[in-house]
Design an enzyme around this catalytic site. Structure first.
Site, PDB file in Angstrom:
ATOM      1  N   HIS A  89       0.824  -1.206   0.000  1.00  0.00           N
ATOM      2  CA  HIS A  89       0.000   0.000   0.000  1.00  0.00           C
ATOM      3  C   HIS A  89       0.864   1.265   0.000  1.00  0.00           C
ATOM      4  O   HIS A  89       0.592   2.227  -0.718  1.00  0.00           O
ATOM      5  CB  HIS A  89      -0.926  -0.024   1.224  1.00  0.00           C
ATOM      6  N   ARG A 128      11.059  14.116  11.486  1.00  0.00           N
ATOM      7  CA  ARG A 128      10.839  15.058  10.378  1.00  0.00           C
ATOM      8  C   ARG A 128       9.670  16.014  10.631  1.00  0.00           C
ATOM      9  O   ARG A 128       9.310  16.794   9.766  1.00  0.00           O
ATOM     10  CB  ARG A 128      10.625  14.272   9.084  1.00  0.00           C
TER      11      ARG A 128
END
Length: 168
Positions: A89, A128
């Site tokens: 996915h 991040r």
């Protein structure tokens, strides 16, 4: 003489649209906050920033394209987080988001910045979505500022340029 065109870091007078995936909202919310922070720090009025939420990263491209086609914005900032799982996915979502975001920019000529984090682990995503330079939303917004400034500079420089010099 060679002219150098490089965008600066002032975004005063420009309008931006931040398109954010709700999937992994705890993380994407931090990206959106970072993007808005960077824009405001560069002189963008808060009422010149519009934020649009979409269900997931797969929906980012079409929303970015629709926003760019309105002509209301100088740049679009696409933000999302895709974390690899046990199935393929991830590959489909990340790849199609990247391709679609690029196409939105290419079809409209409006800079659409890719602020989609694609990582293997939650820790990488957390790393991040921190503060300032540790926030990819902040970085994407800085890139958007540079691009709109660069485009303005290029438009001014080319205002009197004849693109078909062989035509009388």
């Amino acid at each position: 003489k060679t002219e150098l065109h490089r965008g600066d870091i002032s975004a005063e007078g420009f309008r931006f649209c931040v398109v954010v995936s709700r999937w992994n909202h705890d993380l994407t919310g931090k990206l959106a906050s970072g993007a808005v922070e960077a824009l405001v720090e560069r002189g963008v009025a808060e009422d010149s920033i519009e934020t649009i939420y979409v269900p997931g990263a797969f929906e980012l491209p079409v929303a970015c394209l629709k926003a760019a086609k309105t002509g209301k914005y100088d740049a679009i900032i696409a933000l999302g987080v895709v974390i690899r799982g046990d199935t393929p996915h991830f590959d489909y979502v990340a790849g199609q988001a990247a391709s679609g975001i690029l196409q939105a920019s290419m079809q409209t000529g409006i800079p659409v910045m890719f602020g989609v984090i694609t990582v293997d682990t939650m820790q990488q995503a957390l790393d991040r979505t921190g503060e300032k330079s540790d926030n990819k939303g902040y970085e994407a917004a800085l890139s958007a500022v540079e691009m709109v400034s660069l485009f303005r500079d290029m438009d001014r420089a080319n205002a009197d340029v004849r693109f078909f010099p062989h035509v009388a």
